[in-house]
Design an enzyme around this catalytic site. Structure first.
Site, short mmCIF file in Angstrom:
data_model
loop_
_atom_site.label_atom_id
_atom_site.label_comp_id
_atom_site.label_asym_id
_atom_site.label_seq_id
_atom_site.Cartn_x
_atom_site.Cartn_y
_atom_site.Cartn_z
N ASN A 6 -5.48 15.91 5.02
CA ASN A 6 -6.33 17.07 4.61
C ASN A 6 -7.78 16.84 5.02
O ASN A 6 -8.64 17.66 4.72
CB ASN A 6 -6.22 17.30 3.10
CG ASN A 6 -6.84 16.15 2.30
OD1 ASN A 6 -7.30 15.16 2.88
ND2 ASN A 6 -6.86 16.28 0.98
N PHE B 193 -0.12 6.83 3.00
CA PHE B 193 -1.49 6.28 2.86
C PHE B 193 -2.39 7.25 2.10
O PHE B 193 -3.53 6.92 1.78
CB PHE B 193 -2.12 6.06 4.24
CG PHE B 193 -1.31 5.23 5.18
CD1 PHE B 193 -0.50 5.82 6.15
CD2 PHE B 193 -1.32 3.85 5.09
CE1 PHE B 193 0.25 5.05 7.03
CE2 PHE B 193 -0.57 3.07 5.97
CZ PHE B 193 0.21 3.68 6.92
N SER C 56 -1.53 -1.71 -4.12
CA SER C 56 -2.80 -2.44 -4.11
C SER C 56 -2.75 -3.64 -5.03
O SER C 56 -2.04 -3.64 -6.04
CB SER C 56 -3.91 -1.49 -4.58
OG SER C 56 -5.07 -2.22 -4.93
N TYR D 163 -7.91 4.35 -11.11
CA TYR D 163 -7.37 4.12 -9.76
C TYR D 163 -6.22 3.11 -9.81
O TYR D 163 -5.12 3.39 -9.35
CB TYR D 163 -8.46 3.61 -8.81
CG TYR D 163 -7.90 2.98 -7.57
CD1 TYR D 163 -7.85 1.60 -7.41
CD2 TYR D 163 -7.36 3.77 -6.55
CE1 TYR D 163 -7.28 1.02 -6.29
CE2 TYR D 163 -6.78 3.20 -5.43
CZ TYR D 163 -6.75 1.83 -5.31
OH TYR D 163 -6.17 1.26 -4.20
N LYS E 279 -1.93 3.48 -9.11
CA LYS E 279 -1.11 2.63 -8.21
C LYS E 279 0.07 2.05 -8.98
O LYS E 279 1.20 2.01 -8.51
CB LYS E 279 -1.98 1.51 -7.63
CG LYS E 279 -3.00 1.99 -6.63
CD LYS E 279 -2.32 2.58 -5.40
CE LYS E 279 -3.27 3.24 -4.46
NZ LYS E 279 -2.60 3.84 -3.29
N PHE F 45 -4.55 -6.39 -0.18
CA PHE F 45 -5.70 -7.06 -0.75
C PHE F 45 -6.93 -6.40 -0.14
O PHE F 45 -6.99 -5.13 -0.17
CB PHE F 45 -5.53 -8.58 -0.58
CG PHE F 45 -4.58 -9.08 -1.66
CD1 PHE F 45 -3.24 -8.77 -1.61
CD2 PHE F 45 -5.08 -9.78 -2.76
CE1 PHE F 45 -2.37 -9.17 -2.64
CE2 PHE F 45 -4.21 -10.19 -3.78
CZ PHE F 45 -2.86 -9.87 -3.72
C1 WQD Z 1 -15.57 -6.72 -2.89
C2 WQD Z 1 -16.54 -7.67 -3.58
C3 WQD Z 1 -17.92 -6.64 -5.25
C4 WQD Z 1 -20.32 -4.13 -2.64
C5 WQD Z 1 -11.34 -2.88 -2.84
C6 WQD Z 1 -10.90 -1.46 -2.83
C7 WQD Z 1 -9.68 -1.29 -3.68
C8 WQD Z 1 -8.62 -2.28 -3.27
C9 WQD Z 1 -9.15 -3.68 -3.27
C10 WQD Z 1 -7.01 -1.27 -1.82
C11 WQD Z 1 -16.63 -7.42 -5.09
C12 WQD Z 1 -18.76 -7.19 -4.10
C13 WQD Z 1 -19.37 -5.01 -3.11
C14 WQD Z 1 -21.71 -4.49 -2.69
C15 WQD Z 1 -21.10 -6.60 -3.68
N1 WQD Z 1 -8.12 -1.96 -1.98
N2 WQD Z 1 -19.76 -6.22 -3.62
N3 WQD Z 1 -22.04 -5.71 -3.20
O1 WQD Z 1 -13.82 -3.97 -5.35
O2 WQD Z 1 -12.36 -5.75 -4.30
O3 WQD Z 1 -11.78 -3.27 -4.11
O4 WQD Z 1 -10.31 -3.71 -2.42
O5 WQD Z 1 -6.33 -0.84 -2.65
O6 WQD Z 1 -9.22 0.04 -3.46
O7 WQD Z 1 -11.96 -0.70 -3.33
O8 WQD Z 1 -13.71 -4.28 -2.83
O9 WQD Z 1 -15.44 -4.27 -1.09
O10 WQD Z 1 -15.84 -2.92 -3.20
O11 WQD Z 1 -15.93 -5.40 -3.30
O12 WQD Z 1 -21.43 -7.69 -4.14
O13 WQD Z 1 -22.63 -3.72 -2.28
O14 WQD Z 1 -17.84 -7.44 -3.07
O15 WQD Z 1 -18.56 -6.89 -6.48
O16 WQD Z 1 -16.77 -8.66 -5.72
P1 WQD Z 1 -12.95 -4.39 -4.25
P2 WQD Z 1 -15.29 -4.13 -2.57
#
Ligand code: WQD
Length: 337
Positions: free
Chosen positions: A36, A84, A128, A152, A156, A181
Site C-alpha cells: 500500500n 512482510f 521478531s 508492537y 507479533k 533480530f
Molecule cells: C537498537 C539500539 C536503542 C536509536 C528494532 C526494531 C524492531 C525489531 C528489533 C524487527 C537500542 C539504541 C537507537 C538512537 C540509540 N525488529 N538507539 N540511539 O529497538 O532493537 O528494535 O529491532 O522486528 O521492530 O525496531 O532497534 O535500532 O531502534 O535500537 O542509542 O538514536 O540502539 O536504545 O538499544 P530495536 P533500534
C-alpha cells in the site's frame, strides 16, 4: 522446465521485502508484490528489476481490504506467501495501538482467510525477537519464554499464536515464523535499502545521517545497562543474510507441513558504542554522540542462538558487522532524498 513457482510478497516494497524480492527473482521464482506504499516508495520496484533483470508484478493494495485480498488469489496462481506487511516501530505502537492491531493482526487474518479460500497453505511470516519480551538469559533459543513490552511486540506474539492454532486445526498449513533480530545494511548495489519515510527511529539510519552531516550528533539511549560498556546490546544481522534465510525457509516448508518458529540472527551481541566504533573505522567517518536517558520500551540485551536455523535450513548468517556498516553507508551515499 517446470512452471516457475509464484511467491506473493505482502509488503514487498519495504526494506526487508524488497531485498527478499531480489533473492527470489534471482533464484528463478516469479514474484507478485502487494504493497500500500504507506512506508515504501514506488521506485523500489524499478531498482529491483534493474538488479535482477526481471520485474516483479505489482499490485497496489492493503491487506486489510478483504475484497482486494480475495481478488489477488482469484486472479493469480500463488504457490506461497511471504508476509512482510505491517508496522514495526516499538515507540509508535505505544501511542497508536489501534493502528498496530488493525494492520498487524486484522490485516494478517484477512490474508489468512484469502489464502484458505484459495487453498494456499505455505506461509513465511515476519516475526521478531520482540516476542521474547524482556528476556533475562542470553542467547535466546526458540523455546525461551515469550512475552511483550509493547503493542508492537504483542501483535507479533498474537499472530504467531493464531498461525499455530491454524496449523493445529488444518494439517495442510506449512508455516515458518522467522524471528528477526536487528537487520542492518543494504544490497551491495546501493539502490535499495532502509528508507524510513519521515524521521527514522532505528539506530543505523541515524548513525548514517549523523555521519553524512544531516544531524549534529547521535543520542545514545542509556549508559547504565548491565553490559560491558553500559550501552544496550543487540544481535545485528545483514539484511541479505536475513533474506537468504527466507529462501532457505521457503524450501523447507515445501517439504514440511505444520508450524515452526526460527531465530534469524548472527548469534553475536554488539553494544551501541561498539557499533558506532565499527562504523567509524569501516567508513572512516566520525559519528559524534552524547549519552541520553534510556528509551522507553528498550530492553538491555538481546541476541540469538541461531542453531535451529542451521539445523532445519542449513542456513547461517555470514556477513560481518563491517560489511553491514559499509553497505548501509553506500546506500546512504547513493540515496537521493
Ligand atoms: C537498537 C539500539 C536503542 C536509536 C528494532 C526494531 C524492531 C525489531 C528489533 C524487527 C537500542 C539504541 C537507537 C538512537 C540509540 N525488529 N538507539 N540511539 O529497538 O532493537 O528494535 O529491532 O522486528 O521492530 O525496531 O532497534 O535500532 O531502534 O535500537 O542509542 O538514536 O540502539 O536504545 O538499544 P530495536 P533500534
Amino acid at each position: 522446465m517446470g512452471r516457475r513457482e509464484t511467491i506473493l510478497a505482502c509488503g514487498g516494497a519495504g526494506f526487508i521485502g524488497s531485498h527478499a524480492c531480489v533473492v527470489l527473482l534471482l533464484k528463478g521464482y516469479d514474484v507478485i508484490v502487494l504493497d500500500n506504499f504507506a512506508n515504501a516508495r514506488r521506485d523500489v520496484l524499478k531498482h529491483i528489476s534493474k538488479i535482477c533483470g526481471r520485474k516483479p508484478h505489482l499490485i497496489q493494495g492493503d491487506i486489510r481490504n478483504r475484497a482486494c485480498m480475495h481478488d489477488v488469489f482469484a486472479n493469480y496462481r500463488i504457490d506461497a506467501v511471504m508476509h512482510f506487511a505491517g508496522l514495526k516501530s516499538v515507540s509508535e505502537s505505544v501511542s497508536l495501538p489501534w493502528l498496530y492491531y488493525d494492520i498487524n493482526v486484522h490485516g494478517t487474518l484477512n490474508l489468512l482467510t484469502a489464502m484458505r479460500e484459495a487453498e494456499v497453505f505455505r506461509l513465511i511470516y515476519s516475526s521478531s525477537c520482540t516476542v521474547y519480551g524482556n528476556a533475562e538469559h542470553m542467547p535466546l533459543t526458540e523455546d525461551c519464554a515469550r512475552g511483550f513490552t509493547s503493542p508492537y511486540g504483542h501483535t507479533k506474539l498474537v499472530v504467531e499464536d493464531i498461525l499455530h492454532e491454524f496449523a493445529k486445526a488444518d494439517t495442510r498449513w506449512a508455516i515458518s515464523c522467522l524471528r528477526y533480530f536487528n537487520p542492518l545494511g543494504a544490497h551491495k548495489s546501493g539502490t535499495i535499502g532502509e528508507r524510513q519515510l519521515g524521521t527514522p527511529s532505528n539506530l543505523m539510519p541515524l548513525i548514517v545521517q549523523v555521519a553524512a552531516g544531516e544531524r549534529d550528533f547521535l543520542r545514545v539511549y542509556g549508559n547504565d545497562y548491565p553490559t560491558a560498556d553500559g550501552t544496550a546490546v543487540r544481535d545485528y544481522i545483514h539484511v541479505m543474510d536475513l533474506v537468504e534465510g527466507h529462501l532457505a525457509a521457503l524450501v523447507y516448508i515445501q517439504e514440511n507441513e505444520g508450524w515452526h518458529a526460527v531465530n534469524l540472527g548472527r548469534g553475536k551481541g554488539t553494544s551501541v558504542l561498539q557499533l558506532i566504533g565499527t562504523f567509524e573505522t569501516a567508513v572512516n567517518r566520525s559519528v559524534p554522540w552524547e549519552f541520553a536517558p534510556r528509551r522507553f520500551g528498550d530492553i538491555p540485551v538481546c541476541w540469538a542462538d541461531p542453531t535451529l536455523a542451521s539445523r532445519l535450513y542449513g542456513w547461517a548468517a555470514h556477513r560481518s558487522l563491517e560489511q553491514m556498516c559499509l553497505d548501509a553507508w553506500h546506500w546512504q551515499c547513493s540515496y537521493l532524498p
